[in-house]
Scaffold this motif. Sequence first.
Motif, PDB file in Angstrom:
ATOM      1  N   UNK A  27       9.426  -7.042  -2.955  1.00  0.00           N
ATOM      2  CA  UNK A  27      10.398  -6.297  -3.729  1.00  0.00           C
ATOM      3  C   UNK A  27      10.328  -4.904  -3.075  1.00  0.00           C
ATOM      4  N   UNK A  28       9.793  -4.684  -1.939  1.00  0.00           N
ATOM      5  CA  UNK A  28       9.705  -3.211  -1.282  1.00  0.00           C
ATOM      6  C   UNK A  28      11.097  -3.007  -1.095  1.00  0.00           C
ATOM      7  N   UNK A  29      12.297  -3.638  -1.063  1.00  0.00           N
ATOM      8  CA  UNK A  29      13.406  -3.111  -0.533  1.00  0.00           C
ATOM      9  C   UNK A  29      13.840  -2.220  -1.900  1.00  0.00           C
ATOM     10  N   UNK A  30      13.526  -2.583  -2.860  1.00  0.00           N
ATOM     11  CA  UNK A  30      13.881  -1.680  -4.085  1.00  0.00           C
ATOM     12  C   UNK A  30      13.201  -0.316  -4.414  1.00  0.00           C
ATOM     13  N   UNK A  31      12.064  -0.146  -3.519  1.00  0.00           N
ATOM     14  CA  UNK A  31      11.142   1.073  -3.631  1.00  0.00           C
ATOM     15  C   UNK A  31      11.615   2.213  -3.104  1.00  0.00           C
ATOM     16  N   UNK A  32      12.820   2.161  -1.916  1.00  0.00           N
ATOM     17  CA  UNK A  32      13.106   3.307  -1.420  1.00  0.00           C
ATOM     18  C   UNK A  32      12.357   3.634  -0.053  1.00  0.00           C
ATOM     19  N   UNK A  33      11.389   2.896   0.155  1.00  0.00           N
ATOM     20  CA  UNK A  33      10.802   3.088   1.408  1.00  0.00           C
ATOM     21  C   UNK A  33      10.348   2.242   2.225  1.00  0.00           C
ATOM     22  N   UNK A  34      11.322   1.299   2.439  1.00  0.00           N
ATOM     23  CA  UNK A  34      11.295  -0.088   3.235  1.00  0.00           C
ATOM     24  C   UNK A  34      10.598  -0.031   4.586  1.00  0.00           C
ATOM     25  N   UNK A  35      11.004   1.147   5.313  1.00  0.00           N
ATOM     26  CA  UNK A  35      10.541   1.178   6.764  1.00  0.00           C
ATOM     27  C   UNK A  35       9.057   1.389   6.697  1.00  0.00           C
ATOM     28  N   UNK A  71       3.444  -0.895   7.036  1.00  0.00           N
ATOM     29  CA  UNK A  71       2.191  -1.194   6.348  1.00  0.00           C
ATOM     30  C   UNK A  71       1.881  -2.540   6.272  1.00  0.00           C
ATOM     31  N   UNK A  72       2.956  -3.426   5.916  1.00  0.00           N
ATOM     32  CA  UNK A  72       2.659  -4.947   5.777  1.00  0.00           C
ATOM     33  C   UNK A  72       2.392  -5.563   7.224  1.00  0.00           C
ATOM     34  N   UNK A  73       3.099  -5.115   8.157  1.00  0.00           N
ATOM     35  CA  UNK A  73       2.649  -5.662   9.605  1.00  0.00           C
ATOM     36  C   UNK A  73       1.305  -5.282   9.858  1.00  0.00           C
ATOM     37  N   UNK A  74       0.991  -4.143   9.622  1.00  0.00           N
ATOM     38  CA  UNK A  74      -0.449  -3.940  10.176  1.00  0.00           C
ATOM     39  C   UNK A  74      -1.588  -4.555   9.380  1.00  0.00           C
ATOM     40  N   UNK A 107       0.686  -1.025   0.086  1.00  0.00           N
ATOM     41  CA  UNK A 107      -0.111  -0.051   0.064  1.00  0.00           C
ATOM     42  C   UNK A 107       0.775   1.325  -0.048  1.00  0.00           C
ATOM     43  N   UNK A 108       2.213   1.129   0.231  1.00  0.00           N
ATOM     44  CA  UNK A 108       3.111   2.281   0.249  1.00  0.00           C
ATOM     45  C   UNK A 108       3.736   2.486  -1.113  1.00  0.00           C
ATOM     46  N   UNK A 109       4.574   1.484  -1.627  1.00  0.00           N
ATOM     47  CA  UNK A 109       5.145   1.569  -2.932  1.00  0.00           C
ATOM     48  C   UNK A 109       4.866   0.850  -3.916  1.00  0.00           C
ATOM     49  N   UNK A 110       3.623   0.104  -3.925  1.00  0.00           N
ATOM     50  CA  UNK A 110       2.753  -0.706  -4.753  1.00  0.00           C
ATOM     51  C   UNK A 110       3.567  -1.811  -5.446  1.00  0.00           C
ATOM     52  N   UNK A 111       4.542  -2.163  -4.932  1.00  0.00           N
ATOM     53  CA  UNK A 111       5.448  -3.292  -5.428  1.00  0.00           C
ATOM     54  C   UNK A 111       4.944  -4.524  -4.547  1.00  0.00           C
ATOM     55  N   UNK A 112       4.947  -5.713  -4.839  1.00  0.00           N
ATOM     56  CA  UNK A 112       4.755  -6.875  -4.023  1.00  0.00           C
ATOM     57  C   UNK A 112       5.569  -6.675  -2.976  1.00  0.00           C
TER      58      UNK A 112
END
Length: 198
Positions: free
Chosen positions: A34-42, A47-50, A26-31
Amino acid sequence: MSGETATDNVPGVSSESQARNVIYCGVCTLPPEYCEFGGTVKKCEEWLEKYHPDMHEKLYSDDALNANLSALSVDAQKRAQKDAAKKEAKAALNEQRESERKAAAKVLIKRVERNKRKYVTVVSGLEEHGLDLKKIAKELGKKFATGSSVTKTASGGEEITVQGDVSDDVYDWLTERYEDIPEDNIDCIEDKKKKGAG
């Protein structure tokens, strides 16, 4: 060959197609993988934890992180940690710049005289705060029971034009409805058309 599909004769492939349920962040729109490649990992991790705690556990638990790190050499582990720190610092810097830009962005509410005491109210600068101009124009039209539309400016930007002299009311409405826009950043000005000699 009638009724056969291309996968009927391939061993290990079923002829029934199987749908996959893919989760997108819901933040970077990647699966999430692959969030680590989006630049907003934290933020992605929060978001994923919630919203998907089971997948968060699978990707971010201590066991999963240790398993991933142990597969790397010592040098690669150090590089991965440095890269992660750089990406996090860059994301924090971008977020800070964005908030500074929003804090400095001015919203101008102009009362413009058209002719013979007819006025329109022009609101500009809202797009700098990430607001949807068409939605706000519609809300203003309903709120003041008047015509309201988004128009292009000469500089290529967009502004909202509201029929009638409602500049003070628009100011009050904006400060109440959008509290994240600092009140000091909203200015009311009057723009009079010059009367021709005659």
